[in-house]
Design a protein around this motif. Sequence first.
Motif, PDB file in Angstrom:
ATOM      1  N   VAL A 167       0.842  -1.200   0.000  1.00  0.00           N
ATOM      2  CA  VAL A 167       0.000   0.000   0.000  1.00  0.00           C
ATOM      3  C   VAL A 167       0.881   1.256   0.000  1.00  0.00           C
ATOM      4  CG1 VAL A 167      -1.881   1.212   1.169  1.00  0.00           C
ATOM      5  CG2 VAL A 167      -1.760  -1.286   1.296  1.00  0.00           C
ATOM      6  N   GLU A 168       1.961   1.177   0.772  1.00  0.00           N
ATOM      7  CA  GLU A 168       2.923   2.286   0.809  1.00  0.00           C
ATOM      8  C   GLU A 168       3.453   2.580  -0.602  1.00  0.00           C
ATOM      9  OE1 GLU A 168       5.627   2.400   4.577  1.00  0.00           O
ATOM     10  OE2 GLU A 168       6.768   1.489   2.945  1.00  0.00           O
ATOM     11  N   LEU A 169       3.816   1.503  -1.290  1.00  0.00           N
ATOM     12  CA  LEU A 169       4.361   1.638  -2.640  1.00  0.00           C
ATOM     13  C   LEU A 169       3.296   2.148  -3.618  1.00  0.00           C
ATOM     14  CD1 LEU A 169       7.207   0.861  -3.629  1.00  0.00           C
ATOM     15  CD2 LEU A 169       6.259  -1.267  -4.499  1.00  0.00           C
ATOM     16  N   ALA A 170       2.088   1.642  -3.461  1.00  0.00           N
ATOM     17  CA  ALA A 170       0.989   2.062  -4.343  1.00  0.00           C
ATOM     18  C   ALA A 170       0.728   3.556  -4.168  1.00  0.00           C
ATOM     19  CB  ALA A 170      -0.271   1.257  -4.025  1.00  0.00           C
ATOM     20  N   LYS A 171       0.777   4.023  -2.924  1.00  0.00           N
ATOM     21  CA  LYS A 171       0.555   5.451  -2.652  1.00  0.00           C
ATOM     22  C   LYS A 171       1.696   6.278  -3.268  1.00  0.00           C
ATOM     23  CE  LYS A 171       0.451   8.694   1.257  1.00  0.00           C
ATOM     24  NZ  LYS A 171      -0.595   9.640   0.867  1.00  0.00           N
ATOM     25  N   LYS A 172       2.916   5.800  -3.068  1.00  0.00           N
ATOM     26  CA  LYS A 172       4.080   6.540  -3.564  1.00  0.00           C
ATOM     27  C   LYS A 172       4.023   6.719  -5.082  1.00  0.00           C
ATOM     28  CE  LYS A 172       9.119   6.281  -3.355  1.00  0.00           C
ATOM     29  NZ  LYS A 172      10.226   5.452  -2.860  1.00  0.00           N
ATOM     30  N   PHE A 173       3.602   5.676  -5.786  1.00  0.00           N
ATOM     31  CA  PHE A 173       3.607   5.751  -7.251  1.00  0.00           C
ATOM     32  C   PHE A 173       2.220   5.949  -7.849  1.00  0.00           C
ATOM     33  CE2 PHE A 173       7.597   3.653  -6.237  1.00  0.00           C
ATOM     34  CZ  PHE A 173       8.481   4.402  -7.002  1.00  0.00           C
ATOM     35  N   GLY A 174       1.242   6.208  -6.987  1.00  0.00           N
ATOM     36  CA  GLY A 174      -0.105   6.471  -7.492  1.00  0.00           C
ATOM     37  C   GLY A 174      -0.713   5.291  -8.240  1.00  0.00           C
TER      38      GLY A 174
END
Length: 402
Positions: A216-223
């Motif tokens: 989720v952290e990664l998804a948020k970072k890269f939209g």
Amino acid sequence: MPLIVQKFGGSSVRDRDRIFNVARIVANTFNAGNDVAVVVSAQGDTTDDLLEKAGEITHNPSAREMDVLLSSGEQISMALLAMALGELGCPAVSLTGWQAGFETNRSYGRARIKNLNTERIASELDKRRVVIVAGFQGLNVNDDITTLGRGGSDTSAVAIAAALRADRCQIFTDVDGVYTADPRLVPNAKKLQVISFDEMLELATLGAQVLNNRSVELAKKFGVELEVLSSLNPVSGTIVREGYDMMEGMLIKGVAKDTNVAVVSILDVPDVPGMSFKVFSLLGQKKINVDIILQSSGRGGNKDLIFTVPASDAAIAHQILLENLGRFGGKEVLVDTNVAKVSIVGAGMQSHSGVAAKMFEALYEANVNVRMISTSEIKISVLIDAAEADRAVVAIHAAFEE
Ligand code: ADP
Ligand code: ASP
Ligand code: MG
């Protein structure tokens, strides 16, 4: 051609029938004119079984060999799925994490992705093949196999979606979306249509297993917008995306339970400046995450430092603190793993009063004693006895449902 990333968890590839079920979902997506990159987890309980096998050999396995062992589970799934797609007449190729270009840091067992070299995946997609990638694994700078930590296949999928700028990233699992509580524990939990990255990140970090928190952290970072859905029940799932705000009018998006918690108490340390620094920097050096911290008020020049760590790190934390107790000047270190953290999450609580009171009232009515409390803008967590955790989740969920 649109690119769709599809991730299938362990229960979705559990046996022959489930693998063919997944193969049909993938083939349909491919035949509809999409490029498809698939990430698979190990079948069913394979990862737990491998951990058990290692335990039959040694209680102190080498971290490197443990990752060699654990990474094998995902490789079985990827090959079987490629074969099943072949049976359906759908061209497919399976790739290990390292063939797929996953480069990680050195931390065995909890490695972080440093880079994803997408050349091989892109060239296979160009050949108009389904690419199946083993989740949860990569290669470190020494060319040694690493794994990303439990639930890490979600992160592999998001990383591929981010690096290849996929049009969709679908996380298929054994529930048909993200619910207001674990539907296995709270049968009348409601499915959320949408949840924000921030709320999902809190829920995942606080124990809602349905998505791995780093994914989720990664998804948020890269939209990368995520869709959580069932591999068995073809209904619309839950969308996880940026900045979703109260459209459902829900104050609380979910209740989560985490039993991977231990309370550490260092008793009677001198009440002097720098004590917290000494203790927590030592734990930080060992990469042990400290969560809720309590400090008793001083008495007779001494105080107690009480905090939580992941239960999986409790033994090592205990050992390090005992070794350094003389340096701190403390009297005793106690560790209690019979605890659980129960949390509520919702961006709406920032602008509404009385949310904490309502949670505490529900716990009081259920006769559950609260040992520690921690809050942030969008969550409230309580630490309670492990034996009372399920009851607490049900009671809190019911209170916010009204
Ligand atoms: P996978 O093997 O597909 O990765 P996981 O077992 O990791 O699946 O995650 C799915 C499980 O997460 C569900 O079976 C469910 O019991 C659990 N879960 C916990 N909290 C929630 C929640 N809030 N919403 C949906 N599922 C949840
Ligand atoms: N197989 C690994 C695990 O069980 C990774 C995953 O399923 O995401 O944790
Ligand atoms: Mg999972």
